[in-house]
Structures are given as C-alpha cells and as structure tokens.
Design a protein around this motif. Structure first.
Motif, PDB file in Angstrom:
ATOM      1  N   GLN A 148      92.491  13.631  27.439  1.00  0.00           N
ATOM      2  CA  GLN A 148      91.391  14.468  27.918  1.00  0.00           C
ATOM      3  C   GLN A 148      90.029  13.898  27.521  1.00  0.00           C
ATOM      4  O   GLN A 148      89.030  14.092  28.243  1.00  0.00           O
ATOM      5  CB  GLN A 148      91.552  15.922  27.457  1.00  0.00           C
ATOM      6  N   MET A 149      89.965  13.178  26.423  1.00  0.00           N
ATOM      7  CA  MET A 149      88.715  12.501  26.070  1.00  0.00           C
ATOM      8  C   MET A 149      88.412  11.381  27.064  1.00  0.00           C
ATOM      9  O   MET A 149      87.270  11.235  27.521  1.00  0.00           O
ATOM     10  CB  MET A 149      88.797  11.950  24.640  1.00  0.00           C
ATOM     11  N   LEU A 150      89.423  10.598  27.415  1.00  0.00           N
ATOM     12  CA  LEU A 150      89.233   9.514  28.376  1.00  0.00           C
ATOM     13  C   LEU A 150      88.862  10.060  29.757  1.00  0.00           C
ATOM     14  O   LEU A 150      88.039   9.473  30.467  1.00  0.00           O
ATOM     15  CB  LEU A 150      90.496   8.655  28.464  1.00  0.00           C
ATOM     16  N   GLU A 151      89.449  11.181  30.131  1.00  0.00           N
ATOM     17  CA  GLU A 151      89.123  11.791  31.426  1.00  0.00           C
ATOM     18  C   GLU A 151      87.669  12.246  31.465  1.00  0.00           C
ATOM     19  O   GLU A 151      86.968  12.058  32.472  1.00  0.00           O
ATOM     20  CB  GLU A 151      90.054  12.985  31.684  1.00  0.00           C
ATOM     21  N   ALA A 152      87.199  12.846  30.379  1.00  0.00           N
ATOM     22  CA  ALA A 152      85.806  13.298  30.322  1.00  0.00           C
ATOM     23  C   ALA A 152      84.852  12.111  30.389  1.00  0.00           C
ATOM     24  O   ALA A 152      83.810  12.171  31.059  1.00  0.00           O
ATOM     25  CB  ALA A 152      85.571  14.093  29.041  1.00  0.00           C
ATOM     26  N   LEU A 153      85.199  11.035  29.721  1.00  0.00           N
ATOM     27  CA  LEU A 153      84.366   9.833  29.754  1.00  0.00           C
ATOM     28  C   LEU A 153      84.327   9.226  31.151  1.00  0.00           C
ATOM     29  O   LEU A 153      83.269   8.812  31.637  1.00  0.00           O
ATOM     30  CB  LEU A 153      84.886   8.812  28.738  1.00  0.00           C
ATOM     31  N   ALA A 154      85.473   9.195  31.805  1.00  0.00           N
ATOM     32  CA  ALA A 154      85.552   8.591  33.138  1.00  0.00           C
ATOM     33  C   ALA A 154      84.675   9.332  34.143  1.00  0.00           C
ATOM     34  O   ALA A 154      84.149   8.715  35.084  1.00  0.00           O
ATOM     35  CB  ALA A 154      87.004   8.583  33.617  1.00  0.00           C
ATOM     36  N   GLU A 155      84.496  10.623  33.955  1.00  0.00           N
ATOM     37  CA  GLU A 155      83.725  11.439  34.901  1.00  0.00           C
ATOM     38  C   GLU A 155      82.265  11.600  34.491  1.00  0.00           C
ATOM     39  O   GLU A 155      81.491  12.252  35.199  1.00  0.00           O
ATOM     40  CB  GLU A 155      84.373  12.818  35.019  1.00  0.00           C
ATOM     41  N   SER A 156      81.854  11.018  33.381  1.00  0.00           N
ATOM     42  CA  SER A 156      80.510  11.235  32.852  1.00  0.00           C
ATOM     43  C   SER A 156      79.449  10.437  33.608  1.00  0.00           C
ATOM     44  O   SER A 156      79.667   9.278  33.986  1.00  0.00           O
ATOM     45  CB  SER A 156      80.464  10.839  31.376  1.00  0.00           C
ATOM     46  N   PRO A 157      78.269  11.023  33.816  1.00  0.00           N
ATOM     47  CA  PRO A 157      77.155  10.288  34.418  1.00  0.00           C
ATOM     48  C   PRO A 157      76.604   9.199  33.505  1.00  0.00           C
ATOM     49  O   PRO A 157      75.804   8.364  33.948  1.00  0.00           O
ATOM     50  CB  PRO A 157      76.108  11.384  34.669  1.00  0.00           C
ATOM     51  N   LEU A 158      77.026   9.185  32.246  1.00  0.00           N
ATOM     52  CA  LEU A 158      76.597   8.135  31.325  1.00  0.00           C
ATOM     53  C   LEU A 158      77.445   6.878  31.467  1.00  0.00           C
ATOM     54  O   LEU A 158      77.175   5.862  30.835  1.00  0.00           O
ATOM     55  CB  LEU A 158      76.657   8.643  29.879  1.00  0.00           C
ATOM     56  N   GLN A 448      81.761  23.880  19.123  1.00  0.00           N
ATOM     57  CA  GLN A 448      82.630  23.975  20.301  1.00  0.00           C
ATOM     58  C   GLN A 448      82.102  23.117  21.443  1.00  0.00           C
ATOM     59  O   GLN A 448      82.866  22.454  22.141  1.00  0.00           O
ATOM     60  CB  GLN A 448      82.744  25.437  20.745  1.00  0.00           C
ATOM     61  N   ARG A 449      80.795  23.121  21.629  1.00  0.00           N
ATOM     62  CA  ARG A 449      80.204  22.301  22.693  1.00  0.00           C
ATOM     63  C   ARG A 449      80.421  20.816  22.429  1.00  0.00           C
ATOM     64  O   ARG A 449      80.622  20.029  23.354  1.00  0.00           O
ATOM     65  CB  ARG A 449      78.707  22.580  22.816  1.00  0.00           C
ATOM     66  N   VAL A 450      80.355  20.432  21.181  1.00  0.00           N
ATOM     67  CA  VAL A 450      80.478  19.015  20.809  1.00  0.00           C
ATOM     68  C   VAL A 450      81.923  18.529  20.904  1.00  0.00           C
ATOM     69  O   VAL A 450      82.197  17.436  21.405  1.00  0.00           O
ATOM     70  CB  VAL A 450      79.939  18.797  19.373  1.00  0.00           C
ATOM     71  N   ILE A 451      82.861  19.347  20.470  1.00  0.00           N
ATOM     72  CA  ILE A 451      84.252  18.909  20.325  1.00  0.00           C
ATOM     73  C   ILE A 451      85.058  19.010  21.610  1.00  0.00           C
ATOM     74  O   ILE A 451      85.866  18.125  21.917  1.00  0.00           O
ATOM     75  CB  ILE A 451      84.938  19.717  19.202  1.00  0.00           C
ATOM     76  N   PHE A 452      84.848  20.050  22.397  1.00  0.00           N
ATOM     77  CA  PHE A 452      85.771  20.332  23.500  1.00  0.00           C
ATOM     78  C   PHE A 452      85.253  19.854  24.854  1.00  0.00           C
ATOM     79  O   PHE A 452      84.147  20.210  25.279  1.00  0.00           O
ATOM     80  CB  PHE A 452      86.097  21.824  23.533  1.00  0.00           C
ATOM     81  N   THR A 453      86.091  19.075  25.505  1.00  0.00           N
ATOM     82  CA  THR A 453      85.728  18.495  26.799  1.00  0.00           C
ATOM     83  C   THR A 453      85.700  19.533  27.908  1.00  0.00           C
ATOM     84  O   THR A 453      85.067  19.310  28.942  1.00  0.00           O
ATOM     85  CB  THR A 453      86.723  17.394  27.182  1.00  0.00           C
ATOM     86  N   ASP A 454      86.360  20.669  27.718  1.00  0.00           N
ATOM     87  CA  ASP A 454      86.414  21.691  28.767  1.00  0.00           C
ATOM     88  C   ASP A 454      85.440  22.838  28.529  1.00  0.00           C
ATOM     89  O   ASP A 454      85.503  23.868  29.203  1.00  0.00           O
ATOM     90  CB  ASP A 454      87.839  22.236  28.913  1.00  0.00           C
ATOM     91  N   HIS A 455      84.547  22.693  27.571  1.00  0.00           N
ATOM     92  CA  HIS A 455      83.520  23.717  27.362  1.00  0.00           C
ATOM     93  C   HIS A 455      82.581  23.726  28.570  1.00  0.00           C
ATOM     94  O   HIS A 455      82.238  22.652  29.104  1.00  0.00           O
ATOM     95  CB  HIS A 455      82.726  23.409  26.093  1.00  0.00           C
ATOM     96  N   PRO A 456      82.150  24.902  29.052  1.00  0.00           N
ATOM     97  CA  PRO A 456      81.287  24.947  30.239  1.00  0.00           C
ATOM     98  C   PRO A 456      79.971  24.202  30.066  1.00  0.00           C
ATOM     99  O   PRO A 456      79.347  23.821  31.051  1.00  0.00           O
ATOM    100  CB  PRO A 456      81.062  26.451  30.461  1.00  0.00           C
ATOM    101  N   ARG A 457      79.554  23.998  28.811  1.00  0.00           N
ATOM    102  CA  ARG A 457      78.337  23.213  28.552  1.00  0.00           C
ATOM    103  C   ARG A 457      78.656  22.106  27.546  1.00  0.00           C
ATOM    104  O   ARG A 457      77.924  21.879  26.579  1.00  0.00           O
ATOM    105  CB  ARG A 457      77.223  24.121  28.023  1.00  0.00           C
ATOM    106  N   SER A 458      79.724  21.402  27.798  1.00  0.00           N
ATOM    107  CA  SER A 458      80.220  20.398  26.855  1.00  0.00           C
ATOM    108  C   SER A 458      79.191  19.304  26.581  1.00  0.00           C
ATOM    109  O   SER A 458      78.560  18.767  27.481  1.00  0.00           O
ATOM    110  CB  SER A 458      81.504  19.765  27.388  1.00  0.00           C
ATOM    111  N   LEU A 459      79.063  18.986  25.301  1.00  0.00           N
ATOM    112  CA  LEU A 459      78.242  17.862  24.845  1.00  0.00           C
ATOM    113  C   LEU A 459      79.125  16.759  24.279  1.00  0.00           C
ATOM    114  O   LEU A 459      78.651  15.877  23.562  1.00  0.00           O
ATOM    115  CB  LEU A 459      77.255  18.336  23.764  1.00  0.00           C
ATOM    116  N   PHE A 460      80.407  16.802  24.625  1.00  0.00           N
ATOM    117  CA  PHE A 460      81.362  15.869  24.047  1.00  0.00           C
ATOM    118  C   PHE A 460      80.966  14.417  24.283  1.00  0.00           C
ATOM    119  O   PHE A 460      80.937  13.608  23.344  1.00  0.00           O
ATOM    120  CB  PHE A 460      82.770  16.110  24.591  1.00  0.00           C
ATOM    121  N   VAL A 461      80.681  14.048  25.517  1.00  0.00           N
ATOM    122  CA  VAL A 461      80.448  12.633  25.829  1.00  0.00           C
ATOM    123  C   VAL A 461      79.250  12.072  25.065  1.00  0.00           C
ATOM    124  O   VAL A 461      79.391  11.046  24.380  1.00  0.00           O
ATOM    125  CB  VAL A 461      80.299  12.410  27.346  1.00  0.00           C
ATOM    126  N   PRO A 462      78.052  12.675  25.138  1.00  0.00           N
ATOM    127  CA  PRO A 462      76.943  12.102  24.358  1.00  0.00           C
ATOM    128  C   PRO A 462      77.197  12.123  22.857  1.00  0.00           C
ATOM    129  O   PRO A 462      76.771  11.200  22.144  1.00  0.00           O
ATOM    130  CB  PRO A 462      75.743  12.973  24.744  1.00  0.00           C
TER     131      PRO A 462
END
Length: 475
Positions: A148-158, A448-462
């Motif tokens: 799920q971390m790799l999936e979030a990274l793959a979809e990130s605008p960064l 929660q925003r930092v850790i979880f990729t499925d948070h509605p306002r996730s900050l995981f990637v940055p």
C-alpha cells in the motif's frame, strides 16, 4: 489631554518669567487653539473606536470562516469530510498550534520529487505469488503495508518520469512477496537485484539516493542474513536507504556512541545486528489498511469511547524477558470493580476485538520479542491514544521521526512502573486534564495523516520522502 495640560503649564511658566499672554486678541487665539485641539482629540478617539470595531469584526470573520470550513469537500470525490485541524473542540496552545501548522504546511507544499523504476524485472509485475504457510504472517501484515505504500507512491503527483528532475529513486521491488512465496521466484531476489544494479542511474549514484521499502522483519537483519536469498546482495545494495519497521542505523549508532543509554534486555541485539544498509528509515510495524477501519481521532470520539483501556494479549511467552511486562496488566482483570470499565484479557473473537478496540480511550502497546509492536500502528489507526510501555522504542523504532514525536501523541509509561503496580500506573491516565487530552488528540490526528495512505487528507507521501532525505547514516 496631556498635550493641552502641558501647553497650559508652559503658559503659566511664561507668565512667571515676565512674558504674560495679555490682550483680548491673544486670549481669543489661545481659546480657539484649545478648542481645535479638543476637537482633534475627540476625532482621534472616534477613529480609534472605529479601528477597534473593525478589528473585532475581522477576528469574528476569521473565526466564522475557520469554523464553517470544518466541513470541506474532497476534490477527487466531492465527498465531505471533517477537517480535524479546524475543529474548535480540539484547540491547543497557540505556540504548539503554530508549530504543528507549519509542519503541515511544509508537507503539503511537497517539493521532493522521485522517480519510480518500471522495469518488469524490478517490479515483478504479473507474478503469481504462492505464500509459504510459515511466512503468511509477514505477507499479510508488513507485506501488505509495503504494497500500500508503493501504491500510494505510484499515484502521487510528486512522482516524476524524468530522471533528471528526481531527488530520489525508488525501485518497487516486492520484497515481502519474494521472501514469502514458494516456487518460481519464491525467495529468489537475483532477478530484480541484478537488474537494478545494472541500471545506469543506479551505477551513477552507486546506490545512493535510492530508497528500498522492506519492512518485513526477517530481511535486512544481520542474524537472519544467511537464511534468505538476499544474503548475496546486502553488500552490493549497502548504499541504499532502506525503509524498515525499525531503525537499525540509529539503534546501532546509539548503542555504540551513546554509552549512557540503558538498553536492558535488548543490549545484545545491537551488538549482533549492525545495520546492513548505510541509511535506514523507520515507519513502524504496519499492517493491511483493509483489516482495520480508520477512525479519525477527535475529542468527541475520545469521550464517547466506552472503554478506559484496551489491551488483549496471548498467554504464550515472549523473548527478551518481555513476558512479565506483557502479562502484568492481567492482574487488573481480578480487580474488585473499582477500575474503570476496560477491555483487558487474553484475546477476543475478531468482531468483538474490533469493536472493543475502536471504542477505547487508551490502548496499551507493550514491548515484546522486540521493542516495537503492531499494537502502536493499530492504536493510531483506531484513533485511540497509545500508551507505550517500551523504554527503547523512541530510538529503536520511531515512526516517521523527522515529522512525528511519539511523546506528542502517545503516553510514555516506564516499564518498571507498569511492572511494579499496573493498576496505579494505568489509573494515572485518568488524571490527565482536558487540555492535555486535547493536545494528544490533535497530534494523534496529525499522526494519522502522516502514517496512513488511505486517510482522506493523507500526508504519507511527502512525509515518506522527507524521511528518506533526512535518513541518518552509519557513524
């Protein structure tokens, strides 16, 4: 008024010094000047009153906007969600609020870009993975978190597809799948590692600036080195930054260079476990988001939770002398009823476990075979204030330590205090003030925003990229 009085005093001094203001013309002039100044002063007072009213109206408008923006709309779905950072009931001291807001703003700005390799020999796309029974635990917990971390990274605008613009390079090698699978490429890391080592960018940077996600506990550990197919690749991949469930670089550095730190039962682990990578990042022991519903932390949720404390454990022993700590809270089960309603015991069926977990104010995370535990990740996920009983955890396995401080969102309880008197130690939680609870909840919501990729306002990637850039090196 002071100016007028001063003028009168000067006039009197002039008269006593032989310079009298005599004559009707002079008297009329003095009276007219005094009247003009009086009117000017009244005008100034009126202007100040208007300014104060405008300031009050402006402050009220800001409060109204911040409160009304509590319900915002997600740009991607159009669905409303609660903005826990503008909710009035979760307000915290201004200085702390300012620092937290600055951290959020820095992450939302997102100025670290990465390139993700897409070579099929690296991604292993299309492979069918048959999990070996003995490794099922790793595949469904840490392995799922890796995916799920790799999936979030793959979809990130960064993510950039231009290597020249990338600050970091991420090879999405399915480390857990390879380790845990049987047949075919099961346990065989040769193909993806060989392919990665032959990439021009990898050779140019000699592995530096490359970030590998591998949180499965038996990988990148010295005492497991000879038991997995990675044993031939650790030296070649040494310069990469490895994202793990713990932080072997910081742990090893602290053990060797900070002699005053007390490692107790885990002292020997650092001696036999020097880091197998130059840099490491700790994201904690995670699991599959789908297995536990995300409950956004809030003061309302805290007060509406029916359980004071949640802790469910197993009867079996733990290594590193941890059994006594993990079993200590069970003495409260025999309490005469004066302890607040809690869920403490030797396990529950899945449905009851989920219900009790999500309905608790405080959730215990006690050290086990290692200093860290999945319980911390789970506690944060259900919006329950973690109570950490693991003295070495902040160094051994901090979660996103460049952004989060455990003591901000969790209660740190000394191991000896729990062991000596579990009831007394846990009842101290009931003495927390409302302000202290608000602060914990505010930081918990941010975590929660930092850790979880499925948070509605996730900050995981940055946050993830920030950790990779700031990862400590072996001293």
């Amino acid at each position: 008024m002071n100016q007028i009085q001063n003028k009168r005093n000067v006039d009197r001094q002039d008269e006593s010094n032989g310079s009298p203001k005599s004559g009707n013309f002079e008297h009329v002039q003095s009276t007219s000047a005094s009247t003009v100044k009086s009117k000017s002063l009244q005008k100034q007072k009126k202007n100040w009153f208007i300014i104060k009213v405008l300031i009050a109206l402006f402050a009220w408008a800001i409060l109204f906007i911040s409160t009304s923006s509590k319900y915002t709309t997600r740009a991607d779905t159009g669905l409303p969600f609660v903005d826990e950072y503008s909710a009035q009931e979760d307000q915290i001291p201004l200085e702390e609020e300012t620092m937290l807001s600055a951290t959020v703003a820095g992450l939302e700005k997102g100025n670290i870009y990465f390139y993700m390799y897409d070579h099929p020999n690296i991604t292993m796309a299309g492979n069918v993975w048959n999990t070996r029974p003995r490794y099922r635990h790793f595949r469904t917990l840490e392995g799922a978190n890796d995916e799920q971390m790799l999936e979030a990274l793959a979809e990130s605008p960064l993510r950039t597809f231009n290597m020249s613009k990338a600050d970091l390079f991420i090879p999405p090698i399915p480390m857990a799948n390879i380790l845990c699978s049987s047949g075919g490429n099961g346990g065989n890391f040769n193909l993806p590692m060989q392919t990665l080592s032959e990439q021009e960018t990898f050779k140019k940077h000699k592995g530096n600036k490359h970030v590998l996600i591998s949180t499965t506990f038996s990988l990148y550990r010295q005492n497991y080195r000879s038991y997995t197919g990675m044993k031939h690749w650790y030296d070649i991949m040494y310069n990469m930054t490895v994202v793990q469930s713990w932080d072997p670089v910081s742990y090893h550095n602290a053990l060797l260079h900070h002699k005053t730190l007390e490692w107790g039962d885990y002292q020997s682990n650092g001696v036999v476990d020097p880091s197998l990578s130059r840099r490491s990042v700790s994201v904690g022991l995670g699991a599959n988001n789908k297995d536990l519903k995300l409950c956004l932390a809030s003061v309302d949720k805290f007060h509406n939770s029916s359980n004071f404390v949640f802790y469910q454990s197993q009867t079996g022993p733990s290594v590193n002398n941890s059994t006594i700590y993990r079993h200590a809270p069970m003495t409260i089960v025999q309490d005469n009823g004066s302890f607040p309603k809690s869920s403490i015991g030797w396990g529950l069926d899945p449905e009851a476990w989920h219900s009790e977990y999500t309905s608790s104010k405080f959730c215990l995370m006690i050290r086990g075979d290692s200093s860290h535990s999945h319980a911390l990740w789970r506690s944060i996920r259900v919006g329950c204030i973690p109570v950490i009983v693991s003295n070495q955890l902040p160094v051994y396995a901090p979660m996103f330590k460049s952004t989060l401080n455990m003591s901000d969102y969790a209660v740190m309880l000394d191991e000896k205090d729990l062991l000596n008197d579990p009831r007394k130690a846990l009842l101290k939680l009931d003495n927390m003030t409302e302000d202290e609870i608000r602060v914990k909840i505010k930081h918990l919501a941010f975590a929660q925003r930092v850790i979880f990729t499925d948070h509605p306002r996730s900050l995981f990637v940055p946050a993830f990229l920030k950790e990779a850039v700031l990862a400590p090196e072996v001293l």
